[in-house]
Design a protein around this motif. Structure first.
Motif, PDB file in Angstrom:
ATOM      1  N   ASP B 470      -1.669   0.274  -0.859  1.00 55.29           N
ATOM      2  CA  ASP B 470      -1.700  -0.526   0.381  1.00 55.29           C
ATOM      3  C   ASP B 470      -2.488  -1.825   0.194  1.00 55.29           C
ATOM      4  OD1 ASP B 470      -0.373   1.641   1.485  1.00 55.29           O
ATOM      5  OD2 ASP B 470      -2.274   2.561   2.129  1.00 55.29           O
ATOM      6  N   LYS B 471      -2.843  -2.396   1.332  1.00 59.43           N
ATOM      7  CA  LYS B 471      -3.636  -3.636   1.316  1.00 59.43           C
ATOM      8  C   LYS B 471      -5.108  -3.301   1.421  1.00 59.43           C
ATOM      9  CE  LYS B 471      -0.627  -7.125   1.515  1.00 59.43           C
ATOM     10  NZ  LYS B 471      -0.441  -7.714   0.207  1.00 59.43           N
ATOM     11  N   ILE B 472      -5.929  -4.162   0.883  1.00 57.30           N
ATOM     12  CA  ILE B 472      -7.371  -4.013   1.061  1.00 57.30           C
ATOM     13  C   ILE B 472      -7.666  -4.278   2.536  1.00 57.30           C
ATOM     14  CG2 ILE B 472      -9.627  -4.979   0.473  1.00 57.30           C
ATOM     15  CD1 ILE B 472      -8.461  -5.689  -2.272  1.00 57.30           C
ATOM     16  N   PRO B 473      -8.370  -3.349   3.222  1.00 60.90           N
ATOM     17  CA  PRO B 473      -8.640  -3.548   4.650  1.00 60.90           C
ATOM     18  C   PRO B 473      -9.404  -4.846   4.902  1.00 60.90           C
ATOM     19  CG  PRO B 473      -9.322  -1.361   3.931  1.00 60.90           C
ATOM     20  CD  PRO B 473      -8.944  -2.106   2.713  1.00 60.90           C
ATOM     21  N   ASP B 474      -9.203  -5.392   6.104  1.00 61.64           N
ATOM     22  CA  ASP B 474      -9.776  -6.698   6.431  1.00 61.64           C
ATOM     23  C   ASP B 474     -11.300  -6.723   6.426  1.00 61.64           C
ATOM     24  OD1 ASP B 474      -7.401  -7.915   6.592  1.00 61.64           O
ATOM     25  OD2 ASP B 474      -7.154  -7.658   8.765  1.00 61.64           O
ATOM     26  N   PHE B 510     -17.605  -3.480   0.468  1.00 69.65           N
ATOM     27  CA  PHE B 510     -16.856  -3.725  -0.763  1.00 69.65           C
ATOM     28  C   PHE B 510     -16.064  -2.495  -1.151  1.00 69.65           C
ATOM     29  CE2 PHE B 510     -19.258  -1.314  -3.920  1.00 69.65           C
ATOM     30  CZ  PHE B 510     -20.423  -1.031  -3.206  1.00 69.65           C
ATOM     31  N   MET B 511     -15.161  -2.699  -2.094  1.00 69.23           N
ATOM     32  CA  MET B 511     -14.237  -1.651  -2.495  1.00 69.23           C
ATOM     33  C   MET B 511     -13.996  -1.787  -3.987  1.00 69.23           C
ATOM     34  SD  MET B 511     -10.529  -1.174  -0.749  1.00 69.23           S
ATOM     35  CE  MET B 511     -10.715   0.226   0.321  1.00 69.23           C
ATOM     36  N   VAL B 512     -13.700  -0.693  -4.647  1.00 74.18           N
ATOM     37  CA  VAL B 512     -13.352  -0.787  -6.078  1.00 74.18           C
ATOM     38  C   VAL B 512     -11.902  -0.346  -6.263  1.00 74.18           C
ATOM     39  CG1 VAL B 512     -15.736  -0.375  -6.823  1.00 74.18           C
ATOM     40  CG2 VAL B 512     -14.148   1.556  -6.636  1.00 74.18           C
ATOM     41  N   LEU B 513     -11.308  -0.777  -7.366  1.00 72.36           N
ATOM     42  CA  LEU B 513      -9.903  -0.425  -7.630  1.00 72.36           C
ATOM     43  C   LEU B 513      -9.755   0.964  -8.239  1.00 72.36           C
ATOM     44  CD1 LEU B 513      -8.333  -3.697  -9.082  1.00 72.36           C
ATOM     45  CD2 LEU B 513      -7.910  -2.688  -6.845  1.00 72.36           C
ATOM     46  N   GLY B 514     -10.849   1.472  -8.833  1.00 70.58           N
ATOM     47  CA  GLY B 514     -10.769   2.799  -9.441  1.00 70.58           C
ATOM     48  C   GLY B 514      -9.744   2.846 -10.556  1.00 70.58           C
ATOM     49  N   GLU B 515      -8.843   3.816 -10.464  1.00 68.14           N
ATOM     50  CA  GLU B 515      -7.876   4.010 -11.549  1.00 68.14           C
ATOM     51  C   GLU B 515      -6.895   2.854 -11.682  1.00 68.14           C
ATOM     52  OE1 GLU B 515      -5.872   7.640 -12.044  1.00 68.14           O
ATOM     53  OE2 GLU B 515      -7.651   8.880 -11.745  1.00 68.14           O
ATOM     54  N   ASN B 540      -2.693  -6.569 -14.086  1.00 63.19           N
ATOM     55  CA  ASN B 540      -3.835  -6.656 -13.170  1.00 63.19           C
ATOM     56  C   ASN B 540      -3.552  -7.596 -12.004  1.00 63.19           C
ATOM     57  OD1 ASN B 540      -5.763  -4.870 -14.256  1.00 63.19           O
ATOM     58  ND2 ASN B 540      -6.245  -6.320 -15.885  1.00 63.19           N
ATOM     59  N   VAL B 541      -2.918  -8.719 -12.313  1.00 63.80           N
ATOM     60  CA  VAL B 541      -2.625  -9.686 -11.257  1.00 63.80           C
ATOM     61  C   VAL B 541      -1.660  -9.073 -10.242  1.00 63.80           C
ATOM     62  CG1 VAL B 541      -1.430 -11.866 -10.786  1.00 63.80           C
ATOM     63  CG2 VAL B 541      -3.174 -11.768 -12.567  1.00 63.80           C
ATOM     64  N   GLU B 542      -0.738  -8.273 -10.750  1.00 62.29           N
ATOM     65  CA  GLU B 542       0.201  -7.609  -9.839  1.00 62.29           C
ATOM     66  C   GLU B 542      -0.557  -6.678  -8.886  1.00 62.29           C
ATOM     67  OE1 GLU B 542       3.656  -5.966 -11.883  1.00 62.29           O
ATOM     68  OE2 GLU B 542       3.886  -4.567 -10.207  1.00 62.29           O
ATOM     69  N   VAL B 543      -1.476  -5.891  -9.456  1.00 55.76           N
ATOM     70  CA  VAL B 543      -2.272  -4.978  -8.620  1.00 55.76           C
ATOM     71  C   VAL B 543      -3.102  -5.769  -7.611  1.00 55.76           C
ATOM     72  CG1 VAL B 543      -4.193  -3.329  -8.654  1.00 55.76           C
ATOM     73  CG2 VAL B 543      -2.374  -3.152 -10.360  1.00 55.76           C
ATOM     74  N   LEU B 544      -3.781  -6.805  -8.106  1.00 54.93           N
ATOM     75  CA  LEU B 544      -4.678  -7.586  -7.240  1.00 54.93           C
ATOM     76  C   LEU B 544      -3.907  -8.297  -6.133  1.00 54.93           C
ATOM     77  CD1 LEU B 544      -7.038  -9.048  -9.981  1.00 54.93           C
ATOM     78  CD2 LEU B 544      -7.703  -7.477  -8.161  1.00 54.93           C
ATOM     79  N   ASN B 545      -2.752  -8.851  -6.490  1.00 57.89           N
ATOM     80  CA  ASN B 545      -1.968  -9.571  -5.486  1.00 57.89           C
ATOM     81  C   ASN B 545      -1.377  -8.607  -4.466  1.00 57.89           C
ATOM     82  OD1 ASN B 545      -2.625 -11.915  -6.733  1.00 57.89           O
ATOM     83  ND2 ASN B 545      -0.611 -12.318  -7.593  1.00 57.89           N
ATOM     84  N   GLU B 546      -0.936  -7.448  -4.950  1.00 57.80           N
ATOM     85  CA  GLU B 546      -0.398  -6.447  -4.018  1.00 57.80           C
ATOM     86  C   GLU B 546      -1.469  -5.988  -3.044  1.00 57.80           C
ATOM     87  OE1 GLU B 546       3.102  -4.289  -6.493  1.00 57.80           O
ATOM     88  OE2 GLU B 546       1.612  -2.978  -5.520  1.00 57.80           O
TER      89      GLU B 546
END
Lengths: 259, 730
Positions: B470-474, B510-515, B540-546
């Motif tokens: 999903d998206k990182i919460p606001d 803050f949040m971490v990406l974990g796996e 990584n960019v795909e994950v971060l942008n998603e």
């Protein structure tokens, strides 16, 4: 001389494996790779081709559609072409049925020498070479730490805890190799690109004349009853030596039946 | 009069002809090199600013006060001498020439002579420096070790000759005007103030004044023109080449991001490369012409060498000697490059001199284990132009690029050569292959895999928010990029826990990406494995942008550099902040309050990829300085001049068996400041320095109490002393 290398596309050992409801590994949910132990066999085949001993090197795998990635990796290291046996009916096959598919594919492809890794990094059974040898009625020489081919025979060094044997088997034969044969080369980008142009043939069970009922989860000779993740490693016991360290260590080991 | 005119003209035509032919030759050689990268645009504004700062005001040279000031004087001396040179040339036909307007004034002559004498004074300084720092006295410790010593002395001697012959000519001119045509003397007002020229006038014969005037005029022009010819054939080419070299240099500096791989000026598409695309530099002409300009501009000053961690620990890499080697090879191979090629692209046999053919056949990078490879006082020997160990000794720390007064891009060239070795030849120190395989299969250099990426957080005393698709919460202010070290290395895990705890303490969401996180690709890229870097970066960019990541906080200096500077190349644009910057801000905003005194002398080590590559020098010091009780100390080599820990450039993953260990050298420097704590802000620096300090502790030469730790952990001791023990247990 024609070499066929049996390679397996395995779930990435360091990844978290998830299991499907039928208790097989959910291959869609985990990255895969060419089994590290098969890379040694691929390297040996590439070296035999470079030495001019082998005139043709073919990689053979049985696995899901994505297993072609493993074949591409092998083709980047060496070899001329690859065969991929892919059929939904194979899903969940045990070692016995896998060896049947492999044997049929080997018969169809033709070979003088079959090479493979000493085990797969997922199931770790190490029985496939023997099963294939039995089905095809050919010689087998397993766990080779070193191998050479000369005069229609393959000679291997087989190391065990008590002895180092030298074994010769006349061709056709199947040989499994250990990590002692030497690390696979790191393919250059050029080779990775070149591998994309090498042909991969796809066969189904029907192409091999194998009855779909003889393989797969339903025909498996062993059944998985339950799967649970391995419990996490717990922190070890640290003994601080304050003069009594040796005694404490001995007690610890004795308490667990090690001494 | 016409005799001197003809002689003067003849000299000028011949010398400028030779120099011009040489310049044309170099231009044609440059044409055989690769075109510039399409994205390397010369921004006129920043180019002009750089020319003013670096050429006119000698900014980088002046970092070294004495030689910098001396060079400043020679440079400006020559700028002013240009007037006297103009006067001399026109004097060939018009002996009473004076430069319009200013030439009327005595102060102008004074000004000219003053700079001429300052130039001579600077030459004296250079002479002393060259004697003091002669390689025959200092060996490898001399920055001139490996430079051409003879030609350097000749240059000093020729500059001296240029100056004194011009002054002598002006002296003779005074005599000629005053004695022969006194009426004219008043007209050439500038000569009244030309005190040095007047001195020459006083010692020159007062008879045959016209002869002496002509004699010194022709002598000074001969010296000047001869020197010009020499310059075009020597290491002194920088007096012309540095101007375009500075103009075409990467701005603000050739540090931080590496450039992608280019072939024929366009970016190589690794998904679908052209059949003939060459990745990296495998032959000298695979460099761009800017590369050749770099080699031609090198003045062999050795400032790079004096700072190089490899050179200072007796390894066979000097950035200077490397650039010199590439220049010598370019010129030796030039006949081959310029020769007509047949249909197969080969030079027909006998078409070029044997030496050039032999040079063309040399591999650019020598084979591993070449016994003949040597980097010594007289440059490089061995089968390859650049020995294998020379190429692989580089930590990409950027100390050379930082120092170079003429903006040579050493690190880019080294990485370009590594790229060819890795991508085309698969030739690199074998042990680094383990790291590459681990990155490919497990996504981290240790090969532990994604499933191990959250173990570091198990002992946190709060609930860590982990990204689950999903998206990182606001409400999340920062995505915390833990990095492979922070997630997987025992020491760095402590830092990760300290940073997470401090952010939590400050109320930062803050949040971490974990796996979902994997290696940024930095070690692969610095090793030259651009393909693997691109794969990891795009993933990584795909994950971060998603996830919709906007603001990222990073603990690893290498991750910081890659995320902030290199991911924009693959479509990842984020606001990236290093944890030291964020912590400094939180302390300044009183969101974190250091309460507990930490009575300790803290010596801070600048990680190359945080400091030199990204100019973050102040934040970590501010954090340390804000803790009550700490005494923040500096090592002699700090900030821009910080000495590498030895881990950069993927050297972390290679054996270091040549010379002294870099980390030991740096750890010893830190220990010499008698610290209680050695603090750094990069997990790899901490590993390297810990090893170095532990070595000395084992030997009993360092106090057992000295610890090596991240800046954040020192802050944690002051903000949450109660948690230090539970968070540092591994």
């Amino acid at each position: 001389m024609k070499i066929v290398v049996l390679v397996k596309y395995v779930p990435e050992p360091t990844a978290t494996w998830k299991f499907a409801p039928d208790l097989t590994v959910d291959r869609a949910g985990v990255e895969g790779r060419l089994s590290e132990l098969d890379e040694y066999a691929v390297e040996q085949a590439a070296q035999l081709a470079e030495k001019g001993v082998a005139s043709e090197v073919v990689f053979l795998t049985v696995g899901p559609a994505k297993a072609s990635e493993g074949l591409r990796k092998a083709l980047a290291i060496g070899g001329d072409k690859a065969v991929h046996v892919v059929d939904d009916a194979i899903h969940g096959s045990c070692a016995l049925s896998t060896s049947l598919v492999l044997a049929k594919a080997l018969e169809k492809e033709g070979f003088d020498l079959v090479l493979t890794g000493m085990a797969s990094t997922d199931a770790e059974l190490s029985v496939i070479p023997s099963m294939v040898a039995d089905r095809l009625g050919i010689n087998q020489a397993t766990f080779a730490g070193e191998l050479s081919v000369e005069g229609g025979a393959v000679t291997i060094r087989r190391d065990s805890d008590v002895a180092s044997e030298r074994i010769t088997a006349s061709l056709p034969a199947i040989v499994s190799v250990t990590d002692q044969t030497g690390e696979a080369r790191y393919p250059a980008f050029k080779a990775i690109m070149g591998a994309k142009k090498k042909p991969i043939t796809t066969w189904s069970l029907a192409d091999l004349g194998v009855d779909a009922a003889a393989v797969g989860l339903g025909a498996a000779s062993v059944r998985t009853i339950d799967v649970a993740p391995t419990p996490a490693r717990t922190a070890g016991t640290i003994i601080t030596d304050d003069g009594e360290g040796a005694a404490q260590l001995a007690d610890f080991l004795a308490g667990r039946g090690f001494i | 009069m016409w005799v001197r005119f003809v002689l003067g003209l003849l000299m000028t035509v011949v010398c400028l002809g030779i120099a011009g032919r040489r310049a044309y030759f170099l231009y044609r050689v440059g044409k055989t090199f690769q075109p510039l990268e399409a994205e390397r645009r010369v921004d006129p504004g920043s180019a002009v600013r750089a020319e003013v700062a670096e050429v006119a005001f000698q900014r980088k040279l002046l970092r070294w006060t004495v030689p910098g000031a001396a060079h400043f004087l020679v440079f400006w001396g020559f700028m002013v001498l240009l007037f006297t040179i103009v006067e001399a040339f026109i004097g060939l036909v018009k002996p009473d020439f004076q430069i319009p307007i200013v030439g009327n004034f005595a102060w102008f002559g004074f000004f000219e002579d003053l700079f001429a004498l300052l130039c001579v004074a600077a030459l004296a300084v250079f002479t002393v420096l060259r004697i003091q720092q002669a390689p025959k006295n200092l060996g490898r410790r001399s920055r001139f070790f490996g430079s051409h010593i003879g030609p350097a002395w000749f240059v000093l001697f020729m500059i001296f000759n240029v100056v004194w012959t011009l002054l002598a000519y002006r002296g003779a001119s005074i005599n000629a005007q005053e004695l022969h045509e006194p009426a004219n003397a008043d007209k050439m007002g500038f000569l009244h103030g030309a005190f040095a020229s007047q001195w020459f006038a006083s010692i020159l014969p007062k008879t045959n004044v016209e002869f002496w005037e002509t004699f010194f005029l022709l002598l000074s022009l001969a010296v000047l023109l001869g020197f010009t010819v020499f310059v075009t054939y020597s290491k002194h080419m920088h007096i012309f080449a540095s101007i375009p070299n500075v103009a075409f240099a990467r701005r603000p500096r050739a540090l931080g991001a590496l450039e992608p791989v280019y072939w024929q000026g366009t970016k190589v598409d690794f998904e679908d490369p052209g059949d003939d695309d060459v990745m990296g530099v495998g032959k000298i002409e695979d460099f761009t012409w800017k590369g050749l300009l770099d080699f031609a501009t090198c003045t062999e000053c050795g400032r790079c060498q004096s700072q190089c961690p490899a050179w200072n620990t007796d390894k066979p890499l000097s950035p200077k000697v490397l650039i010199m080697g590439l220049r010598d090879h370019s010129l030796a191979k030039a006949p081959y490059l310029l020769a007509a090629k047949n249909a197969d692209g080969e030079v027909p046999e006998g078409g070029i001199p044997e030496a050039a053919a032999a040079e063309a056949a040399r591999p650019l990078i020598g084979p591993e284990g070449d016994e003949t490879a040597h980097v010594g006082e007289h440059g490089i020997t061995g089968e390859g132009v650049i020995p294998f160990d020379m190429l692989w000794s580089c930590t990409t720390c950027g100390a050379c690029v930082e120092q170079c007064p003429v903006d040579i891009e050493h690190v880019d060239h080294i990485v370009d050569m590594r790229r060819y070795q890795v991508l085309m030849e698969s030739a690199f120190p074998e042990e680094a292959g383990i790291m590459l395989r681990n990155l490919e299969h497990a996504g981290d250099p240790w090969g532990l895999g994604a499933s191990a990426r959250l173990e570091w957080a198990e002992t946190l005393d709060f609930e860590l928010r982990v990204y689950e698709g999903d998206k990182i919460p606001d409400d999340v202010e920062y995505l915390y990029w833990v990095g492979c070290a922070g997630a997987l290395d025992d020491t760095a895990k402590r830092t990760a826990r300290a940073v997470a705890t401090l952010l939590h303490e400050a109320g930062v969401e803050f949040m971490v990406l974990g796996e979902a996180e994997s290696c940024t690709g930095d070690p692969a890229r610095r090793m030259g494995h651009e393909f693997l870097f691109q794969m990891l970066a795009m993933q990584n960019v795909e994950v971060l942008n998603e996830a919709g990541a906007k603001r990222i906080v990073v603990t690893c200096a290498h991750c910081y550099n890659t995320l902030a500077n290199e991911y924009p190349q693959v479509g990842g644009h984020y606001e990236v902040v290093h944890h030291t910057t964020l912590l400094a801000r939180l302390v300044a905003d009183k969101r974190l309050t250091p309460v507990q005194r930490v009575d300790a002398a803290v010596t801070y080590h600048d990680p190359c990829y945080l400091g030199r590559h990204n100019r973050i020098f102040a934040a970590p010091r501010e954090v340390l300085g804000a803790i009550p009780g700490t005494r923040v100390q500096e090592m002699p080599r700090n900030r821009e001049k910080s000495f590498c820990c030895g881990a950069g450039g993927a050297r972390m993953w290679m054996d270091e068996n040549l010379g002294e260990r870099i980390n030991q050298n740096r750890a010893d420097e830190a220990l010499a400041t008698a610290p209680d704590v050695v603090a750094a802000a990069c997990p790899f620096c901490i590993t390297m320095l810990s090893d170095g300090v532990a070595q000395r502790q084992q030997e009993g030469t360092a106090a057992a109490t000295v610890s090596v730790t991240d800046v954040s952990e020192v802050l944690l001791r002051s903000v949450r002393p109660d948690l230090v023990d539970s968070l540092s247990a591994s």
